[in-house]
Design a protein around this motif. Structure first.
Motif, PDB file in Angstrom:
ATOM      1  N   ALA A  45      22.243 136.808 -37.515  1.00 36.44           N
ATOM      2  CA  ALA A  45      22.152 135.442 -37.992  1.00 36.44           C
ATOM      3  C   ALA A  45      22.352 134.501 -36.652  1.00 36.44           C
ATOM      4  N   GLY A  46      22.505 133.323 -37.092  1.00 33.12           N
ATOM      5  CA  GLY A  46      22.625 132.269 -35.793  1.00 33.12           C
ATOM      6  C   GLY A  46      23.451 130.874 -35.951  1.00 33.12           C
ATOM      7  N   VAL A  47      24.546 131.135 -36.658  1.00 33.20           N
ATOM      8  CA  VAL A  47      25.550 130.121 -36.827  1.00 33.20           C
ATOM      9  C   VAL A  47      26.729 130.150 -36.002  1.00 33.20           C
ATOM     10  N   LEU A  48      27.057 129.347 -34.883  1.00 33.24           N
ATOM     11  CA  LEU A  48      28.205 129.716 -34.343  1.00 33.24           C
ATOM     12  C   LEU A  48      29.110 128.441 -34.743  1.00 33.24           C
ATOM     13  N   GLU A  49      30.465 129.207 -34.940  1.00 30.99           N
ATOM     14  CA  GLU A  49      31.675 128.389 -35.363  1.00 30.99           C
ATOM     15  C   GLU A  49      31.717 127.586 -34.382  1.00 30.99           C
ATOM     16  N   HIS A  50      32.490 126.337 -34.394  1.00 30.87           N
ATOM     17  CA  HIS A  50      32.955 125.428 -33.625  1.00 30.87           C
ATOM     18  C   HIS A  50      33.736 126.101 -32.379  1.00 30.87           C
ATOM     19  N   GLY A  51      34.706 126.963 -32.633  1.00 33.30           N
ATOM     20  CA  GLY A  51      35.689 127.832 -31.781  1.00 33.30           C
ATOM     21  C   GLY A  51      34.886 128.620 -31.006  1.00 33.30           C
ATOM     22  N   THR A  52      33.596 129.292 -31.602  1.00 33.65           N
ATOM     23  CA  THR A  52      32.898 130.319 -31.028  1.00 33.65           C
ATOM     24  C   THR A  52      32.076 129.636 -29.600  1.00 33.65           C
ATOM     25  N   ALA A  53      31.429 128.363 -30.206  1.00 34.09           N
ATOM     26  CA  ALA A  53      30.981 127.542 -29.090  1.00 34.09           C
ATOM     27  C   ALA A  53      31.551 127.371 -28.150  1.00 34.09           C
ATOM     28  N   GLU A  54      32.582 126.881 -28.321  1.00 28.55           N
ATOM     29  CA  GLU A  54      33.762 126.292 -27.197  1.00 28.55           C
ATOM     30  C   GLU A  54      34.263 127.498 -26.474  1.00 28.55           C
ATOM     31  N   LEU A  55      34.300 128.404 -27.064  1.00 29.83           N
ATOM     32  CA  LEU A  55      34.792 129.431 -26.249  1.00 29.83           C
ATOM     33  C   LEU A  55      33.659 130.061 -25.224  1.00 29.83           C
ATOM     34  N   LEU A  56      32.567 129.954 -25.484  1.00 24.72           N
ATOM     35  CA  LEU A  56      31.288 130.259 -24.660  1.00 24.72           C
ATOM     36  C   LEU A  56      31.196 129.158 -23.664  1.00 24.72           C
ATOM     37  N   ILE A  57      31.572 128.244 -23.918  1.00 22.73           N
ATOM     38  CA  ILE A  57      31.260 127.084 -23.027  1.00 22.73           C
ATOM     39  C   ILE A  57      32.439 127.372 -21.918  1.00 22.73           C
ATOM     40  N   GLU A  58      33.829 127.206 -22.490  1.00 26.70           N
ATOM     41  CA  GLU A  58      34.924 127.392 -21.522  1.00 26.70           C
ATOM     42  C   GLU A  58      34.742 128.619 -20.608  1.00 26.70           C
ATOM     43  N   THR A  59      34.059 129.716 -20.994  1.00 25.48           N
ATOM     44  CA  THR A  59      34.300 130.863 -20.031  1.00 25.48           C
ATOM     45  C   THR A  59      32.833 131.277 -19.450  1.00 25.48           C
ATOM     46  N   GLY A  60      31.888 130.008 -19.405  1.00 24.87           N
ATOM     47  CA  GLY A  60      30.830 129.963 -18.493  1.00 24.87           C
ATOM     48  C   GLY A  60      29.738 130.636 -18.972  1.00 24.87           C
ATOM     49  N   VAL A  61      29.437 131.034 -20.312  1.00 21.63           N
ATOM     50  CA  VAL A  61      28.035 131.495 -21.006  1.00 21.63           C
ATOM     51  C   VAL A  61      27.595 130.636 -21.968  1.00 21.63           C
ATOM     52  N   GLY A  62      27.855 129.387 -21.765  1.00 20.79           N
ATOM     53  CA  GLY A  62      27.437 128.360 -22.559  1.00 20.79           C
ATOM     54  C   GLY A  62      26.368 127.376 -22.161  1.00 20.79           C
ATOM     55  N   ASP A  63      25.956 127.510 -21.254  1.00 21.52           N
ATOM     56  CA  ASP A  63      24.988 126.516 -20.542  1.00 21.52           C
ATOM     57  C   ASP A  63      23.470 126.717 -21.426  1.00 21.52           C
ATOM     58  N   ARG A  64      22.987 127.749 -21.477  1.00 24.65           N
ATOM     59  CA  ARG A  64      21.612 127.858 -22.380  1.00 24.65           C
ATOM     60  C   ARG A  64      21.859 127.480 -23.893  1.00 24.65           C
ATOM     61  N   MET A  65      23.088 127.919 -24.479  1.00 27.56           N
ATOM     62  CA  MET A  65      23.354 127.352 -25.922  1.00 27.56           C
ATOM     63  C   MET A  65      23.252 125.945 -26.065  1.00 27.56           C
ATOM     64  N   GLN A  66      23.866 125.356 -24.928  1.00 26.90           N
ATOM     65  CA  GLN A  66      24.166 123.870 -25.009  1.00 26.90           C
ATOM     66  C   GLN A  66      22.643 123.297 -24.666  1.00 26.90           C
ATOM     67  N   ARG A  67      21.762 123.826 -24.095  1.00 30.10           N
ATOM     68  CA  ARG A  67      20.622 123.278 -23.716  1.00 30.10           C
ATOM     69  C   ARG A  67      19.702 123.440 -24.954  1.00 30.10           C
ATOM     70  N   GLU A  68      19.578 124.791 -25.472  1.00 31.54           N
ATOM     71  CA  GLU A  68      18.694 125.062 -26.572  1.00 31.54           C
ATOM     72  C   GLU A  68      19.249 125.055 -28.020  1.00 31.54           C
ATOM     73  N   GLY A  69      20.479 125.154 -28.183  1.00 24.78           N
ATOM     74  CA  GLY A  69      21.143 125.241 -29.494  1.00 24.78           C
ATOM     75  C   GLY A  69      20.967 124.060 -30.140  1.00 24.78           C
ATOM     76  N   ALA A  70      21.250 123.943 -31.428  1.00 27.32           N
ATOM     77  CA  ALA A  70      21.191 122.725 -32.163  1.00 27.32           C
ATOM     78  C   ALA A  70      22.540 122.448 -32.711  1.00 27.32           C
ATOM     79  N   VAL A  71      23.161 121.350 -32.381  1.00 27.63           N
ATOM     80  CA  VAL A  71      24.341 121.128 -33.001  1.00 27.63           C
ATOM     81  C   VAL A  71      23.945 120.348 -34.422  1.00 27.63           C
ATOM     82  N   HIS A  72      24.849 121.157 -35.740  1.00 24.49           N
ATOM     83  CA  HIS A  72      24.835 120.648 -36.777  1.00 24.49           C
ATOM     84  C   HIS A  72      25.820 119.901 -37.249  1.00 24.49           C
ATOM     85  N   HIS A  73      25.722 118.695 -38.021  1.00 20.53           N
ATOM     86  CA  HIS A  73      26.899 118.110 -38.559  1.00 20.53           C
ATOM     87  C   HIS A  73      27.148 118.177 -40.004  1.00 20.53           C
ATOM     88  N   GLY A  74      26.262 118.956 -40.457  1.00 24.15           N
ATOM     89  CA  GLY A  74      26.553 118.924 -42.010  1.00 24.15           C
ATOM     90  C   GLY A  74      25.662 120.085 -42.564  1.00 24.15           C
TER      91      GLY A  74
END
Ligand code: PHB
Length: 406
Positions: A45-74
């Motif tokens: 699957a491919g849906v990251l909860e808000h807290g999952t995405a935050e944790l990846l960013i906070e711990t330095g493994v979220g760069d590519r996710m922030q570039r290539e992932g799509a934030v969905h609002h609904g």
């Protein structure tokens, strides 16, 4: 070979745990039965909860996710010929990120190897031993040679079919299971997305879901017979079924494209209690499985290892075993809530054998209620974006601060 934490299984749970422990100066070794290539190409699957995405960013493994992932609002619910939007952000202040699980795995493998971390791929015949002693070990075969990893703790992150859960003596564990009488037929499709946001659809022919992986790849699913095989559906038959379940009267139609992968996903809910025995801790799918309808699987694994990494840090920093002693109970509260949510979404959106027209009307009425009531749509939204990672841990930290301050 010796390390502090021996991690059996190199999926997202095991790799993220190793990464989080490294951030706290705690050494670990990850044993993985598959090759790096097979591990990194497994489509999930491919849906990251808000807290999952935050944790990846906070711990330095979220760069590519922030570039290539799509934030969905609904997300959208489709039923009875209508499509209704649940505005996740307006209802909860939070969003979700679409980014494939195997991309998270690639990022974590890269980060661990760059930091000099040890991941032993193609470790076969894995056997955890002496879990009730102060010196547990894991025996395995690699390059034709039997080896032993001695450690302080063993963590089982080897998935539902792994060996670690079975290392809990039968009398020491309880297993709770619900199997669903259907599967999901999943396809990866080359071509532009059909929709900007996910669509969860109930149709009298069964459930269907429209998701994406990237601006060029769509991920689509429909409810199928659990015995169906990927090869038993021709492309034509797949598109006919997709159109029947998804197209709407206003002319919207699912975009066809080249089908580049087909698979059948089995659906079950499963929880093993407790998630610890002696010096063995279970995390992720090794301890619990949810049907994919709520997209909770990887997110639960992330929440488990976050709690576990804190418990292990408490132990190594000050000898405090409180976090480790509470690990199972802390995780299980969240696991059961996510299991309930996944079961509820599954029940509301699928046709069950033997269901009659009354039951179908009940499902439509429930969807209508969820979409129309702010209270009900908030309940769906707060579960979908992710419940707090470990409320009781946060609370106890606050309590401790309060006690310290008084
Ligand atoms: C997926 O994109 O694979 C996906 C999305 C939502 C789900 C399950 C799977 O609920």
């Amino acid at each position: 070979m010796r390390t502090r934490v021996g991690i059996v299984g190199g999926g997202p749970a095991g790799l993220l745990l190793s990464h989080l422990l490294h951030g706290r100066g705690i050494e670990s070794v990850v044993l993985e039965a598959r090759s790096r290539k097979d591990l990194e190409s497994e489509i999930r699957a491919g849906v990251l909860e808000h807290g999952t995405a935050e944790l990846l960013i906070e711990t330095g493994v979220g760069d590519r996710m922030q570039r290539e992932g799509a934030v969905h609002h609904g997300v959208k619910l489709q039923f009875d010929g209508r499509r209704e939007r649940i505005d996740l952000e307006e209802l909860t202040g939070k969003t979700i990120t679409l980014y494939g699980q195997h991309e998270v795995v690639k990022d974590l493998v890269g980060a661990r190897l760059d930091a000099g971390g040890e991941i032993l791929f193609e470790a076969k015949g894995i056997e955890p031993l002496d879990l009730e002693s102060g010196e547990p070990k894991v025996r395995f075969v690699r390059d034709g040679e039997e080896q032993e990893l001695r450690c302080d703790f063993v963590v089982g992150t080897d998935g539902f079919h792994g060996v670690t859960r079975k290392a809990l003596p039968e009398g020491a564990r309880a297993e709770y299971e619900r199997r669903y009488p259907f599967g999901w037929f999943g396809i990866l499709v080359e071509g532009p997305p059909s929709t900007e946001e996910l669509i969860y659809a109930l149709h009298d022919r069964g459930f269907a879901l429209v998701s994406t992986r990237s601006p060029q790849i769509q991920r689509l699913y429909f409810q199928c017979d659990p015995g169906d095989e990927a090869g038993s559906w021709s492309d034509d038959r797949i598109w006919t079924e997709m159109h029947a379940r998804l197209d709407t009267d206003d002319g919207w139609t699912v975009n066809e494209g080249k089908i580049i992968q087909k698979n059948v996903v089995q659906m079950r809910s499963f929880v093993c209690e407790p998630m610890r025995h002696g010096r063995l801790f279970l995390a992720g799918d090794a301890a619990h499985i949810v049907p994919p309808t709520g997209a909770k699987g990887m997110n639960l694994a992330v929440a488990d290892v976050r709690v576990l990494s804190r418990g292990l840090a408490g132990f190594y920093e000050s000898g405090d075993t409180n976090g480790l002693d509470r690990y199972s109970a802390t995780c299980l509260r969240r696991v059961w809530k996510a299991s309930r949510f996944s079961w509820w979404m599954t029940s509301m959106l699928h046709r069950f054998d033997g269901d009659n027209a009354f039951q179908y009307r009940m499902q439509v009425a429930e969807l209508d209620y969820v979409a129309g009531s702010r209270a009900a749509s908030t309940s769906l939204a707060e579960n979908y974006v992710g419940l707090p990672m470990a409320p009781e841990l946060e609370a106890s930290a606050e309590e401790r601060t309060a006690q310290g301050a008084s």
